[in-house]
Structure formats: structure tokens, C-alpha cells
Design a protein around this motif. Structure first.
Motif, short mmCIF file in Angstrom:
data_model
loop_
_atom_site.label_atom_id
_atom_site.label_comp_id
_atom_site.label_asym_id
_atom_site.label_seq_id
_atom_site.Cartn_x
_atom_site.Cartn_y
_atom_site.Cartn_z
N ASP A 30 -10.44 1.35 2.44
CA ASP A 30 -10.75 0.01 1.95
C ASP A 30 -11.45 -0.74 3.09
N PRO A 31 -12.73 -1.12 2.91
CA PRO A 31 -13.45 -1.79 3.99
C PRO A 31 -12.81 -3.11 4.46
N GLY A 32 -11.97 -3.70 3.63
CA GLY A 32 -11.29 -4.94 4.02
C GLY A 32 -10.01 -4.70 4.81
N GLU A 33 -9.59 -3.46 4.91
CA GLU A 33 -8.34 -3.12 5.61
C GLU A 33 -8.58 -3.02 7.10
N THR A 34 -7.70 -3.67 7.88
CA THR A 34 -7.80 -3.58 9.34
C THR A 34 -6.62 -2.83 9.96
N ASP A 35 -5.57 -2.59 9.18
CA ASP A 35 -4.43 -1.78 9.65
C ASP A 35 -4.74 -0.33 9.28
N TYR A 36 -5.62 0.28 10.06
CA TYR A 36 -6.14 1.60 9.73
C TYR A 36 -5.05 2.66 9.66
N GLY A 37 -4.14 2.66 10.61
CA GLY A 37 -3.07 3.65 10.62
C GLY A 37 -2.10 3.46 9.46
N GLY A 38 -1.75 2.20 9.19
CA GLY A 38 -0.87 1.90 8.06
C GLY A 38 -1.49 2.32 6.75
N ALA A 66 -4.17 6.82 24.64
CA ALA A 66 -2.75 6.79 24.27
C ALA A 66 -2.65 7.12 22.77
N VAL A 67 -1.78 8.05 22.43
CA VAL A 67 -1.59 8.45 21.04
C VAL A 67 -0.16 8.11 20.66
N VAL A 68 -0.01 7.11 19.79
CA VAL A 68 1.32 6.59 19.43
C VAL A 68 1.46 6.48 17.92
N PRO A 69 2.69 6.51 17.41
CA PRO A 69 2.89 6.39 15.96
C PRO A 69 2.37 5.05 15.45
N VAL A 70 1.80 5.05 14.24
CA VAL A 70 1.30 3.80 13.67
C VAL A 70 2.44 2.86 13.33
N SER A 71 3.66 3.38 13.28
CA SER A 71 4.83 2.56 12.97
C SER A 71 5.30 1.74 14.17
N GLY A 72 4.73 1.99 15.35
CA GLY A 72 5.15 1.28 16.55
C GLY A 72 3.98 0.70 17.30
N LYS A 73 4.25 0.33 18.52
CA LYS A 73 3.23 -0.26 19.40
C LYS A 73 3.19 0.52 20.71
N LEU A 74 2.10 0.39 21.40
CA LEU A 74 1.95 1.01 22.71
C LEU A 74 2.67 0.16 23.75
N GLY A 101 -17.45 7.74 21.37
CA GLY A 101 -18.44 8.11 20.37
C GLY A 101 -17.96 7.84 18.95
N TYR A 102 -16.83 7.17 18.83
CA TYR A 102 -16.26 6.85 17.52
C TYR A 102 -16.16 5.34 17.36
N VAL A 103 -16.05 4.88 16.10
CA VAL A 103 -15.85 3.45 15.84
C VAL A 103 -14.36 3.13 15.80
N VAL A 104 -14.02 1.90 16.17
CA VAL A 104 -12.63 1.45 16.10
C VAL A 104 -12.12 1.66 14.67
N GLY A 105 -10.93 2.18 14.57
CA GLY A 105 -10.36 2.52 13.26
C GLY A 105 -10.63 3.96 12.89
N GLY A 106 -11.50 4.61 13.66
CA GLY A 106 -11.82 6.01 13.42
C GLY A 106 -11.86 6.79 14.72
N ILE A 107 -11.31 6.20 15.80
CA ILE A 107 -11.31 6.89 17.09
C ILE A 107 -10.31 8.03 17.05
N SER A 108 -10.82 9.21 17.30
CA SER A 108 -9.98 10.40 17.34
C SER A 108 -9.68 10.74 18.80
N PRO A 109 -8.51 11.31 19.07
CA PRO A 109 -8.25 11.76 20.44
C PRO A 109 -9.00 13.06 20.74
#
Length: 162
Positions: A30-38, A66-74, A101-109
């Protein structure tokens, strides 16, 4: 798990080159969604503790993934300690996009333009598989935490907080 070559992102290409087994999990973003992980957890019907977000931080002048669960914070202090630094702060999003090389919300490790030190939260190996961004919004990759660490040269540390 199956590998996918057609329309592959740099993350998928990197895993394929390493011979690491993974599954591609897509959903309509959804382009309006900003909580990408959720959004990924909801759309894929997966426990949010099993879906991991990729964040970039500046630790004493060096970028660290940093790779962390979307249910928490860094936990920035914990990340600094894990990276053997004194101070960490979130990286500027424009710098994160340029270096990965990725956009925010799609950054892969995985498959980033610049290889950076990577720290994965210690909770990741507690799941048979985890999901991380596949390199674009609406696309996740499912793989084992150990394979993620192998592919990124990453280490495990307690870097997440509730």
C-alpha cells in the motif's frame, strides 16, 4: 524453499551466487503505508517477531547494518557495543539509500552496493526461518538466520528492545 531468478533483486542474486536456499514472499504494498515491516507481517500472515527490518546506523563514523524484529526497536547503545563503538545514531535515509542501493522501506541486508558490517538481533536464530526485505517494498525473502549471517558476514547480538 525455491529459488527465483526471473525479476531477481540484488538480494536474490547474492543468495543465489552463494548457493543459499531462500523463498520469495511477495504482497501488494500500500503506497500510503509507512510501517513497512508491520505491513509485511500482516500481509504475509507471519508473527511480527519473525519479520526483521533492516536499519542503518552510524557508529562512531562508520555505517553499520542492524537487523531487528519489526515488533521491536533498535537499541542504539547495544548496537554501538556490538559494533565495538562508543556511540550510535540512525543514519540519514538518503545516505542509507545511496550506500545500499535500495529505497527506504525496501532496504535489504543482502546484495547492498557497499558491504557494511552487519549485526542481527539474537532473537533471529530462535526461528526456523526469518523474513527480511527482498530489496523492494512488498517483497520479502525467507531464509534461516544462520544463512543470513553467512551471506552478510554478520554477527548476532542483543540489539533489539521492546
Amino acid at each position: 524453499m525455491a529459488k527465483k531468478a526471473a525479476g531477481a533483486t540484488p538480494a536474490m542474486v547474492a543468495l543465489t551466487k552463494l548457493g543459499i536456499d531462500f523463498a520469495v514472499r511477495g504482497y501488494t504494498h500500500d503506497p500510503g503505508e509507512t510501517d513497512y515491516g508491520g505491513e509485511a507481517a500482516r500481509e504475509l500472515g507471519v508473527d511480527a517477531r519473525q519479520v526483521f527490518k533492516t536499519l542503518l546506523a552510524d557508529v562512531d563514523g562508520a555505517l553499520v547494518v542492524a537487523v531487528v524484529p519489526v515488533s521491536g526497536k533498535l537499541d542504539l547503545k547495544a548496537l554501538a557495543a556490538a559494533a565495538r563503538g562508543k556511540r550510535a545514531q540512525m543514519a540519514d535515509p538518503a545516505i542509507a539509500e545511496r550506500k545500499t542501493g535500495y529505497v527506504v522501506g525496501g532496504i535489504s541486508p543482502l546484495g547492498q552496493k557497499t558491504r557494511l558490517a552487519t549485526v542481527i538481533d539474537i532473537s533471529a536464530p530462535g526461528f526456523p526461518t526469518i523474513l527480511v526485505s527482498g530489496g523492494r517494498r512488498g517483497l520479502d525473502i525467507e531464509l534461516s538466520a544462520d544463512d543470513l549471517a553467512r551471506a552478510t558476514g554478520g554477527s548476532f547480538a542483543p540489539i533489539a528492545k521492546a
